[in-house]
Design a protein around this motif. Structure first.
Motif, PDB file in Angstrom:
ATOM      1  N   SER A 244       0.821  -1.212   0.000  1.00  0.00           N
ATOM      2  CA  SER A 244       0.000   0.000   0.000  1.00  0.00           C
ATOM      3  C   SER A 244       0.854   1.260   0.000  1.00  0.00           C
ATOM      4  O   SER A 244       0.599   2.217  -0.739  1.00  0.00           O
ATOM      5  N   LEU A 245       1.921   1.301   0.811  1.00  0.00           N
ATOM      6  CA  LEU A 245       2.787   2.487   0.895  1.00  0.00           C
ATOM      7  C   LEU A 245       3.545   2.720  -0.394  1.00  0.00           C
ATOM      8  O   LEU A 245       3.700   3.874  -0.839  1.00  0.00           O
ATOM      9  N   GLN A 247       2.644   1.939  -3.384  1.00  0.00           N
ATOM     10  CA  GLN A 247       1.723   2.458  -4.383  1.00  0.00           C
ATOM     11  C   GLN A 247       1.407   3.931  -4.107  1.00  0.00           C
ATOM     12  O   GLN A 247       1.351   4.766  -5.030  1.00  0.00           O
ATOM     13  N   THR A 248       1.243   4.270  -2.843  1.00  0.00           N
ATOM     14  CA  THR A 248       0.977   5.665  -2.482  1.00  0.00           C
ATOM     15  C   THR A 248       2.153   6.566  -2.844  1.00  0.00           C
ATOM     16  O   THR A 248       1.982   7.662  -3.403  1.00  0.00           O
ATOM     17  N   TYR A 251       2.284   7.216  -6.529  1.00  0.00           N
ATOM     18  CA  TYR A 251       1.318   8.230  -6.936  1.00  0.00           C
ATOM     19  C   TYR A 251       1.795   9.627  -6.570  1.00  0.00           C
ATOM     20  O   TYR A 251       1.640  10.581  -7.337  1.00  0.00           O
ATOM     21  N   LEU A 252       2.394   9.778  -5.378  1.00  0.00           N
ATOM     22  CA  LEU A 252       2.860  11.096  -4.931  1.00  0.00           C
ATOM     23  C   LEU A 252       3.975  11.617  -5.835  1.00  0.00           C
ATOM     24  O   LEU A 252       3.995  12.804  -6.201  1.00  0.00           O
ATOM     25  N   HIS A 284       6.514  -2.731  -5.125  1.00  0.00           N
ATOM     26  CA  HIS A 284       5.066  -2.920  -5.148  1.00  0.00           C
ATOM     27  C   HIS A 284       4.689  -4.197  -5.902  1.00  0.00           C
ATOM     28  O   HIS A 284       3.814  -4.957  -5.469  1.00  0.00           O
TER      29      HIS A 284
END
Length: 453
Positions: A244-245, A247-248, A251-252, A284
């Motif tokens: 999850s991190l 992927q975040t 995106y950032l 990821h």
């Protein structure tokens, strides 16, 4: 002579005997009636014989009574009429003793047949034998276990398994031993316990034999399931946040680059950012892949309980043949189907059993990739114990002996892209049906997977 008193009868017989003797003496000494004297002598001899026989009546009765006890003949009755009250009491006592012995024998026979019936119907194999191997008793469970009609000596078990014969011959009182027997399509893991006792002058060894293969497989699968639950829980808890991190963060970084296109104007900085992005994507991807990998092993702990129904084995094979027909034809594989008897029916979860057979057929297809004249056989029959068998066999490369016992272990696989779950899952499905899944393989000759219900 017809008196009912034994003593009076004896006295009368003695008096008659004395009178006959006196008469005979008188005739011989005082008269010339020799023929009459001879007749009197004959009467005298008869009276002596009759007196002796009468007096020995009790001895004859006692002898007959003791012989009845010796030979267990309790069908006789004892009755002497006209011999007085003492003989009446003797008759009554003898008959009462015979009656008591008859009841004891009947009770003993009933207990024997009761115990014999229990021994014959008990589910654990029992063999009683002497030290030289001569068998005194064998129950139906043992005959069924080893496919025997009769067993007279333990040496006859050598054809079944030399290890079993040697184990039974050498086992000591109170010992527990394990003997493993591998047949062509079945594995027996025997737990044997022995005890010894003495009957008359014979030393008897009694052993109990139980096949614990299914229990071992069940405990093994339970242990794997517990381990998988713990591992998947811990791995999922650790990997899920990482996936999850990453992927975040990805995106950032994309968002920052789109908003501030000139912030990384330096070529070196842009390259670093690209490397970071690549690293995040790799992390990821691997995290997601590991999650899918772990999720697949959860299937071993999520098998639904069988939904039993009665269905035709022939129909099952037709369904599977239809599903696999195109792939089998494309690979140039000959597929043989045989059900004996043709109307054979099975009580099981049809969808779960179909899943198992499809998995085994696919394994066979992969094993036949480098085989000339590839052949797959699906057949069903009744074994010698009356249980339904389904066998999937092929003439592919087979399984090496050193890995044969490990192919059902979760995570173990011989395929480059295998997950090591298919055969473990198949065996677990058979366990839920109360059956077994075994394999026999001769590399490059034949490999047979047997579903036994």
């Amino acid at each position: 002579m017809g008196s009912r008193n034994f003593r009076l009868s004896v006295v009368l017989r003695v008096l008659a005997l004395i009178a006959t003797i006196v008469l005979m003496v008188v005739l011989f000494l005082l008269t010339d009636y020799y023929l009459t004297s001879l007749l009197v002598l004959i009467v005298l001899i008869y009276e002596v014989y009759s007196l002796i026989s009468f007096v020995e009546t009790t001895n004859t009765l006692l002898t007959n009574f003791l012989e009845s006890l010796r030979y267990s003949d309790f069908s006789r009755t004892y009755e002497i009429s006209g011999a007085g009250k003492s003989f009446d009491r003797l008759n009554e006592s003898f008959n009462q003793v015979i009656s008591d012995f008859r009841k004891v024998r009947e009770e003993r026979e009933q207990n024997y047949f009761y115990l014999r019936t229990v021994v014959e119907h008990i589910g654990i194999g029992l063999i009683a034998y002497r030290q030289n191997g001569e068998v005194e008793l064998i129950n139906n469970a043992t005959k069924k276990l080893f496919q025997l009609v009769q067993l007279n000596n333990l040496k006859e078990l050598e054809s079944v398994s030399p290890e079993l014969m040697n184990g039974l011959m050498n086992i000591s009182n109170g010992d527990n031993i394990l003997v493993r027997i591998r047949a062509k399509d079945e594995i027996l893991q025997l737990a044997i316990y022995a005890t010894e006792f003495k009957v008359s002058d014979k030393n008897i060894r009694l052993v109990s034999i139980k096949d614990i293969q299914s229990e071992l497989e069940e405990k093994e699968m339970e242990s794997w399931q517990k381990l998988i639950r713990v591992l998947t829980h811990e791995i999922m808890n650790s990997i899920t946040p990482i996936a999850s991190l990453t992927q975040t963060l990805d995106y950032l970084i994309k968002d920052v680059r789109e908003r501030y296109d000139n912030i990384f104007s330096d070529e070196g900085e842009a390259e670093v950012v690209e490397e970071v992005e690549m690293a995040l994507k790799t992390i990821h991807k691997r995290s997601t892949g590991l999650l899918h990998f772990v999720e697949s092993y959860r299937n071993l702990t999520r098998i639904p309980n069988p939904n039993y129904s009665i269905f035709s084995v022939s129909r099952l094979f037709e369904t599977i043949s239809s599903l696999m027909k195109e792939e089998i034809h494309r690979k140039g594989i000959t597929c043989e189907v045989n059900v004996e008897p043709p109307n054979l029916e099975l009580s099981a979860d049809e969808q779960l059993i179909e899943q198992v057979i499809i998995n085994l057929v696919r394994n066979s297809i992969q094993a036949l990739e480098k085989t000339d004249n590839p052949r797959i056989s699906m057949k069903s029959l009744l074994d010698q114990r009356g249980r339904i068998l389904i066998q999937i066999s092929d003439n592919g490369q087979g399984i090496l002996p050193e890995v044969l016992d490990r192919i059902f272990v979760p995570f173990f696989t011989t395929k480059p892209k295998g997950s090591g779950i298919g055969l473990s899952l198949s065996r677990q499905i058979l366990r839920l049906h109360g059956g077994t899944l075994t394999v026999h393989s001769e590399p490059d000759v034949e490999t047979i997977f047997t579903l036994r219900f």
